[in-house]
Each structure stands twice: as C-alpha cells, then as structure tokens.
Enzyme design. Structure first.
Site, short mmCIF file in Angstrom:
data_model
loop_
_atom_site.label_atom_id
_atom_site.label_comp_id
_atom_site.label_asym_id
_atom_site.label_seq_id
_atom_site.Cartn_x
_atom_site.Cartn_y
_atom_site.Cartn_z
N TYR A 1 -21.95 35.37 -55.92
CA TYR A 1 -20.84 35.96 -56.82
C TYR A 1 -20.22 36.59 -57.95
CZ TYR A 1 -18.69 32.48 -52.75
OH TYR A 1 -18.79 31.61 -52.60
N HIS A 60 -27.17 29.64 -48.99
CA HIS A 60 -25.72 30.23 -48.42
C HIS A 60 -25.47 30.50 -47.43
CE1 HIS A 60 -22.95 32.98 -51.04
NE2 HIS A 60 -21.90 31.57 -50.06
#
Ligand SMILES: NC(=O)c1ccc[n+]([C@@H]2O[C@H](COP(=O)([O-])OP(=O)(O)OC[C@H]3O[C@@H](n4cnc5c(N)ncnc54)[C@H](OP(=O)(O)O)[C@@H]3O)[C@@H](O)[C@H]2O)c1
Length: 280
Positions: A52, A110
């Site tokens: 991000y 992730h």
C-alpha cells in the site's frame, strides 16, 4: 484518551480489538491525519501493507498520536515478490525502517501465491522474525485450508490470523468454520464490500431501519457476531465514528440468517480466488 472497544486473545496470547481501521489508499500527510482522527475516535488496530506504500504514513500517525505505542496494534504484510527466506527477512526489516517502528504487532503473508509456491519459506522467515522480537504475532491473508494445513505440517506453527475477503455478498461460511475448529482468528477485508451496491440492499436497509442504525453499522455488527474482526477503511472522521458505533445493539437469529442469504458463490468483488490468483 481511552478506547472502549472489546478485545479478543489470539492463539499466541496477543490481544486485539474486535474492529480495526483499513488503510488502503490512506497515504501521505492526508492519510496520517485520517489515521490520527481514527485513533482519536477510539481505533487501536491499524492495518497496512508493504504494497500500500503507506507503512511510513502509519508510522507517522503513531508518532503524532498521544496514545502510547503499546496500546496500538499495527499490522503490515509481506508482498508476494519477497517470499523467499532471505528476501522476506529483509522486507520485514524494511517495513520496520519505513514505519520507523521497533516492532509490528501483526505481520501477515499477503497472498499464498500457490503457483509461485514460496509461502512456506516466507512463513519460516516470519517465525524467525517473531523470535527476534520484530513481530509480536504472525499470520496470513487469503490462505485456503490446504495452505494453512501445509504451514502447520511443515513448521508446526499455525497462523494467529487469516485476513480474508468477507462481506454479506461473500460470507465465507466454510472457511470461517475451518478457522474456528483450528483456533485461527478470522479478519474481514473489504468488510463493507467497498460499499459497491451494499448500501442500497433492501434486506440490509430494512434491518438498519428497524434498529435505527445505518447499513454500514448493521454489516459491521454482523461481522462482529460472526466472530470476525472487520477492518473498514474510511478517510472521513464521521464515517470512522459511525463504523465504531456497533456495540449498543445486536442482530437476532432471523436477521443473521436473512443476511446469510445474500451470499453468492461469485460474490467476490474482483474474482480473486486464492487457489489461482497471485499478487506480487
Ligand atoms: N489482505 C488483503 O488482501 C486485503 C485486500 C483488500 C483490502 N485489505 C484491507 O482491508 C481494508 C478494508 O477494505 P477496503 O478498503 O477494500 O473496503 P471497505 O472497508 O469495505 O470499504 C471502504 C470504502 O467504503 C467507504 N466507507 C467506509 N465507511 C463508510 C460508511 N460508514 N458509509 C459509507 N461509505 C463508507 C470508504 O469511503 P471513505 O474513505 O470516503 O469513507 C471506502 O470507499 C483495506 O483498507 C485494507 O487495509 C486487505
């Protein structure tokens, strides 16, 4: 500044609030301000990820806040491209340098990326980083039972958390059951289905009206009653507060089963099936 959010204890003894803040697209000074507003509103669990590009933003919000570091629970995630052991170790260190933190409370793989097939190596790196004190609790995202079973079989360490796509249109009943049976905490990403059509849903609107609550509050309360930790993202102080106000009402069995009927086999937002989808 206190927070009244209840907490749960993970399988490794680490405690977490039952709702947190998503931060995808909260970046830079604006992002740090939004995260600080959320902490002021009572949020203590803050999600983030290497990918991000906002670990620095989250770290900045932690430093600006008057809430002591030990009362916060900060999460980041290891990207798919760094899953071999040495790269994973260096990436965990880089995540800490970017945030300028001494430790993460939670660090998650992730995506499993089963075709790349390095996730067990990555898991060994997380296990070691926990031993070295860089991470307090280690978990995963988007892992199917077969991936979780392989971690357990090959390392004897089960993740504390699996963060998965979960919302009324994709309620993950079987996966949640598997987590419960194996003492893995479920966390819900895109808990509001990114508000795509969900706010107009008639079933949810009727339930919300009955409780004098908003549709978002009904959905987040539903996650809570399922035993999952939702991490709604909002940049707005009003909506952040709205999303926390879910502890003064409850949904009855009929309402829970009405919401259960909204799930669809193709209800994922972007068809990201972890059996075949890979993210780097
Ligand atoms: N592990 C993974 O693979 C994975 C994947 C996706 C996401 N995540 C994490 O999960 C977090 C949450 O998921 P998400 O951001 O995809 O979606 P989400 O939280 O379901 O929805 C966020 C959207 O809803 C809006 N919103 C929030 N509260 C609202 C309310 N009360 N009323 C109306 N609109 C509202 C936000 O707009 P405003 O900001 O304008 O309020 C934003 O556009 C992410 O931020 C990220 O941290 C993880």
């Amino acid at each position: 500044m206190s927070s009244s959010i209840p907490e749960i204890t993970l399988n490794d003894g680490v405690t977490l609030p039952v709702i947190g803040l998503g931060t995808y697209k909260l970046n830079g000074n604006e992002g740090a301000t939004a995260i600080n507003n959320a902490i002021d509103a009572g949020y203590r669990l803050i999600d983030s990820a290497y990918n991000y590009e906002n670990e620095g933003t989250v770290g900045e919000a932690v430093r600006r806040s008057t809430v002591p570091r030990e009362e916060l629970r900060i999460t980041s995630k290891l990207p798919g491209r760094y899953q071999t052991y040495d790269k994973a170790v260096a990436t965990i260190q880089e995540s800490l340098y970017r945030a300028n933190l001494d430790y993460y409370d939670l660090y998650l793989i992730h995506w499993p990326n089963p075709i790349q097939n390095d996730y067990v190596e990555a898991w060994h790196a997380l296990i070691d980083a926990k031993k070295w004190g860089l991470i307090r609790s280690i978990g995963v995202c988007n892992f199917l039972p077969e991936h979780l079973e392989r971690l357990k079989k090959e390392t004897d360490v089960m993740p504390s958390i699996n963060q998965i796509e979960l919302h009324p249109f994709f309620n993950q009943e079987e996966q949640r059951k598997w987590h419960e049976e194996n003492n893995v905490q479920t966390q819900s990403w895109s808990p509001l289905a990114r508000v795509n059509h969900v706010l107009e849903n008639e079933t949810l609107r009727n339930i919300a009206e009955h409780h004098n609550k908003t549709v978002s509050q009904v959905i987040l309360r539903w996650h809570h009653q399922l035993g999952s930790i939702p991490i709604p993202k909002s940049s707005s102080p009003e909506r952040q507060r709205e999303n926390l106000s879910i502890f003064d009402f409850s949904l009855n069995e009929t309402e829970m089963s009405e919401i259960a009927k909204l799930t669809r086999p193709d209800g994922r937002q972007k068809n990201q099936d972890p059996a075949i989808y890979e993210e780097f």
